[in-house]
Design a protein around this motif. Structure first.
Motif, PDB file in Angstrom:
ATOM      1  N   VAL A  47      -3.257   0.124  -3.682  1.00  0.00           N
ATOM      2  CA  VAL A  47      -3.160  -1.204  -3.084  1.00  0.00           C
ATOM      3  C   VAL A  47      -2.799  -2.190  -4.183  1.00  0.00           C
ATOM      4  CG1 VAL A  47      -4.499  -3.056  -2.009  1.00  0.00           C
ATOM      5  CG2 VAL A  47      -4.785  -0.697  -1.225  1.00  0.00           C
ATOM      6  N   ALA A  48      -1.681  -2.915  -3.998  1.00  0.00           N
ATOM      7  CA  ALA A  48      -1.187  -3.801  -5.051  1.00  0.00           C
ATOM      8  C   ALA A  48      -0.911  -5.195  -4.511  1.00  0.00           C
ATOM      9  CB  ALA A  48       0.095  -3.234  -5.666  1.00  0.00           C
ATOM     10  N   VAL A  77     -13.327   3.170  -4.950  1.00  0.00           N
ATOM     11  CA  VAL A  77     -12.268   2.244  -5.325  1.00  0.00           C
ATOM     12  C   VAL A  77     -12.204   2.180  -6.846  1.00  0.00           C
ATOM     13  CG1 VAL A  77     -11.402  -0.121  -5.165  1.00  0.00           C
ATOM     14  CG2 VAL A  77     -12.602   0.907  -3.214  1.00  0.00           C
ATOM     15  N   ARG A  78     -11.026   2.479  -7.384  1.00  0.00           N
ATOM     16  CA  ARG A  78     -10.843   2.498  -8.834  1.00  0.00           C
ATOM     17  C   ARG A  78      -9.784   1.483  -9.226  1.00  0.00           C
ATOM     18  NH1 ARG A  78      -7.635   5.898 -12.214  1.00  0.00           N
ATOM     19  NH2 ARG A  78      -7.041   7.182 -10.421  1.00  0.00           N
ATOM     20  N   LYS A  79     -10.068   0.686 -10.214  1.00  0.00           N
ATOM     21  CA  LYS A  79      -9.146  -0.343 -10.670  1.00  0.00           C
ATOM     22  C   LYS A  79      -7.984   0.278 -11.434  1.00  0.00           C
ATOM     23  CE  LYS A  79      -9.002  -4.615 -13.432  1.00  0.00           C
ATOM     24  NZ  LYS A  79      -8.297  -5.395 -12.393  1.00  0.00           N
ATOM     25  N   LEU A  80      -6.768  -0.221 -11.198  1.00  0.00           N
ATOM     26  CA  LEU A  80      -5.565   0.164 -11.927  1.00  0.00           C
ATOM     27  C   LEU A  80      -5.024  -1.055 -12.669  1.00  0.00           C
ATOM     28  CD1 LEU A  80      -3.700   2.428  -9.326  1.00  0.00           C
ATOM     29  CD2 LEU A  80      -5.083   3.142 -11.275  1.00  0.00           C
ATOM     30  N   PRO A  81      -4.070  -0.867 -13.582  1.00  0.00           N
ATOM     31  CA  PRO A  81      -3.530  -2.024 -14.316  1.00  0.00           C
ATOM     32  C   PRO A  81      -3.006  -3.103 -13.374  1.00  0.00           C
ATOM     33  CG  PRO A  81      -2.802   0.015 -15.341  1.00  0.00           C
ATOM     34  CD  PRO A  81      -3.485   0.407 -14.077  1.00  0.00           C
ATOM     35  N   SER A  82      -3.370  -4.353 -13.658  1.00  0.00           N
ATOM     36  CA  SER A  82      -2.953  -5.473 -12.827  1.00  0.00           C
ATOM     37  C   SER A  82      -1.450  -5.704 -12.927  1.00  0.00           C
ATOM     38  CB  SER A  82      -3.689  -6.750 -13.250  1.00  0.00           C
ATOM     39  OG  SER A  82      -5.075  -6.626 -13.047  1.00  0.00           O
ATOM     40  N   LEU A  83      -0.894  -6.307 -11.902  1.00  0.00           N
ATOM     41  CA  LEU A  83       0.502  -6.714 -11.931  1.00  0.00           C
ATOM     42  C   LEU A  83       0.724  -7.756 -13.024  1.00  0.00           C
ATOM     43  CD1 LEU A  83       0.940  -7.081  -8.077  1.00  0.00           C
ATOM     44  CD2 LEU A  83       2.210  -5.462  -9.504  1.00  0.00           C
ATOM     45  N   ALA A  88       0.854  -1.187   0.000  1.00  0.00           N
ATOM     46  CA  ALA A  88       0.000   0.000   0.000  1.00  0.00           C
ATOM     47  C   ALA A  88       0.887   1.233   0.000  1.00  0.00           C
ATOM     48  CB  ALA A  88      -0.913   0.016   1.219  1.00  0.00           C
ATOM     49  N   VAL A  89       0.628   2.156  -0.922  1.00  0.00           N
ATOM     50  CA  VAL A  89       1.422   3.376  -1.034  1.00  0.00           C
ATOM     51  C   VAL A  89       0.485   4.561  -1.228  1.00  0.00           C
ATOM     52  CG1 VAL A  89       3.147   4.609  -2.379  1.00  0.00           C
ATOM     53  CG2 VAL A  89       3.429   2.174  -1.976  1.00  0.00           C
ATOM     54  N   CYS A 116      -5.536  -1.601  -7.146  1.00  0.00           N
ATOM     55  CA  CYS A 116      -6.617  -0.618  -7.138  1.00  0.00           C
ATOM     56  C   CYS A 116      -6.184   0.622  -6.377  1.00  0.00           C
ATOM     57  CB  CYS A 116      -7.901  -1.203  -6.544  1.00  0.00           C
ATOM     58  SG  CYS A 116      -7.807  -1.617  -4.786  1.00  0.00           S
ATOM     59  N   ARG A 117      -6.968   1.643  -6.526  1.00  0.00           N
ATOM     60  CA  ARG A 117      -6.700   2.922  -5.858  1.00  0.00           C
ATOM     61  C   ARG A 117      -7.894   3.290  -4.999  1.00  0.00           C
ATOM     62  NH1 ARG A 117      -3.824   7.755  -6.572  1.00  0.00           N
ATOM     63  NH2 ARG A 117      -5.051   9.632  -6.220  1.00  0.00           N
ATOM     64  N   ILE A 118      -7.652   3.511  -3.719  1.00  0.00           N
ATOM     65  CA  ILE A 118      -8.691   3.945  -2.794  1.00  0.00           C
ATOM     66  C   ILE A 118      -8.654   5.466  -2.732  1.00  0.00           C
ATOM     67  CG2 ILE A 118      -9.511   3.867  -0.413  1.00  0.00           C
ATOM     68  CD1 ILE A 118      -8.058   1.158  -0.145  1.00  0.00           C
ATOM     69  N   GLU A 119      -9.742   6.100  -3.120  1.00  0.00           N
ATOM     70  CA  GLU A 119      -9.821   7.555  -3.115  1.00  0.00           C
ATOM     71  C   GLU A 119     -10.854   8.006  -2.091  1.00  0.00           C
ATOM     72  OE1 GLU A 119     -10.804   8.335  -7.158  1.00  0.00           O
ATOM     73  OE2 GLU A 119      -8.729   8.216  -7.855  1.00  0.00           O
ATOM     74  N   LEU A 120     -10.565   9.107  -1.410  1.00  0.00           N
ATOM     75  CA  LEU A 120     -11.468   9.665  -0.415  1.00  0.00           C
ATOM     76  C   LEU A 120     -12.029  10.982  -0.921  1.00  0.00           C
ATOM     77  CD1 LEU A 120     -10.094   7.563   1.467  1.00  0.00           C
ATOM     78  CD2 LEU A 120     -10.221   9.279   3.270  1.00  0.00           C
TER      79      LEU A 120
END
Length: 344
Positions: A109-110, A134-140, A100-101, A123-127
């Motif tokens: 979160v990866a 929660v937004r999906k990012l490119p998978s590993l 988590a960064v 994914c990216r947790i946005e407040l």
């Protein structure tokens, strides 16, 4: 379940004080007992915690089942001795033991693992006004867990751990200014594989890794990585550096610990297991290993500062002698969340 708040002062945080903090999430059955290997970070004045795992029933029974969680919890950071948590959302699935960064007002979160296996998900947790999206990012490129990660400039690195179930020296990065390009692999780090290392940025395009272990494999016993290594983006090469040590120059193992940057080239490192106890358990497992009192495991009580190639002890406390701990940096200090005081 209590937490700890670390307050930093002096040049690049070279002195610190510890403050107990009460309050822990309770929005999922069993999570109130505490978790290990959760995802956490400080985002726009909020402490964010998600996922994690524990053994909530018959904890020390060899047949006890590990439970994974997926709740996303937020609490307003205030610097007081209490956090009031709200369950604000859920991760795509139960998960723990990933990276988590905090970046750009969100928490990336990866990877990780759950009862079904290792994960590629990112994914990216946005407040937004305390509400979670929660937004999906490119998978590993491959399933990864028990690795370390850090933001170096605008690039998110993940390194080591298990890749597709195998202990690994592989390293991947994602350009946060061009996420659509996806992850790219860079030069693997030298030496043995590093499962559960710690990572941070050393400024000027450099990634550093410390600790981690290589499990027994192919007839070879398990090994611990006591040194560190630094990757330079400019040259694409790694340099081996001295590993952690206390003020008496006694080598410390920080595998299973955690790290956080407290300046462009200053890294705070804490926690982790004891090198002798852990290595003996890996190579000579005993049936009573889980039955000892906390003190027997001798988890690392030192909080260390790495700066300019040198190590300095800035605190010593059993409150931070944990494995699988998470950190959340805020303007009020660094929250130390969860982790184990002994196995399970």
């Amino acid at each position: 379940m209590a937490m700890t708040l670390i307050g930093l002062s002096g040049l690049s945080g070279q002195t610190c004080h510890l403050q107990p903090v009460i309050g822990f999430p309770n929005g999922e059955a069993g999570i109130e007992l505490g978790v290990s290997a959760c995802y956490a970070g400080g985002v726009d004045g909020w402490v964010v915690m998600a996922g994690g795992c524990n053994f909530p029933e018959n904890t020390l029974d060899p047949d006890s089942k590990k439970r994974f969680y997926k709740g996303i919890y937020v609490a307003k950071a205030s610097g007081t001795d209490r956090l009031d948590w709200t369950k604000a959302g859920v991760l795509p699935q139960e998960m723990a033991y990933g990276v988590a960064v905090a970046c750009d007002g969100g928490l990336v979160v990866a990877g990780g693992i759950n009862a079904k296996g290792s994960l590629k998900d990112v994914c990216r947790i946005e407040l937004m006004e305390g509400k979670v999206h929660v937004r999906k990012l490119p998978s590993l490129p491959c399933a990864m867990d028990n690795m370390a990660g850090a933001l170096v400039g605008r690039k998110l690195y993940v390194a080591g751990g298990f890749t597709n179930g195998k202990a690994s020296c592989r390293v991947f990065r994602l350009d946060m200014d061009n996420v659509v390009r996806g992850w790219e692999e860079v030069t693997p780090f030298p030496g043995i594989a590093r499962v559960q290392p710690v990572a941070g940025s050393m400024g000027k395009g450099r990634l550093c890794l410390f600790g981690g272990f290589a499990p027994a494999a192919d007839g070879r016993p398990a090994e611990l990585a006591m040194d560190g290594c630094v990757y330079d983006e400019g040259s694409g090469e790694w340099t081996v550096v001295d590993g952690p040590a206390d003020n008496w120059n006694e080598p410390l193992f920080v595998g299973g610990g955690i790290a956080a940057n407290v300046g462009e080239d200053s890294l705070l490192v804490m926690g982790g297991v004891n090198k002798e106890v852990f290595l003996d358990a890996l190579n000579h497992p005993q049936p009573d290993y889980l039955s000892h009192p906390v003190a027997w495991y001798r988890f690392n009580p030192y909080t260390l500062l790495y700066n300019g190639g040198h190590w300095k002890t800035v605190a010593k406390s059993q409150a931070t002698a944990r494995a699988g701990v998470a950190l959340a940096q805020t303007s009020h200090g660094i929250y130390v969340i969860g982790g184990e005081l002994k196995p399970r």
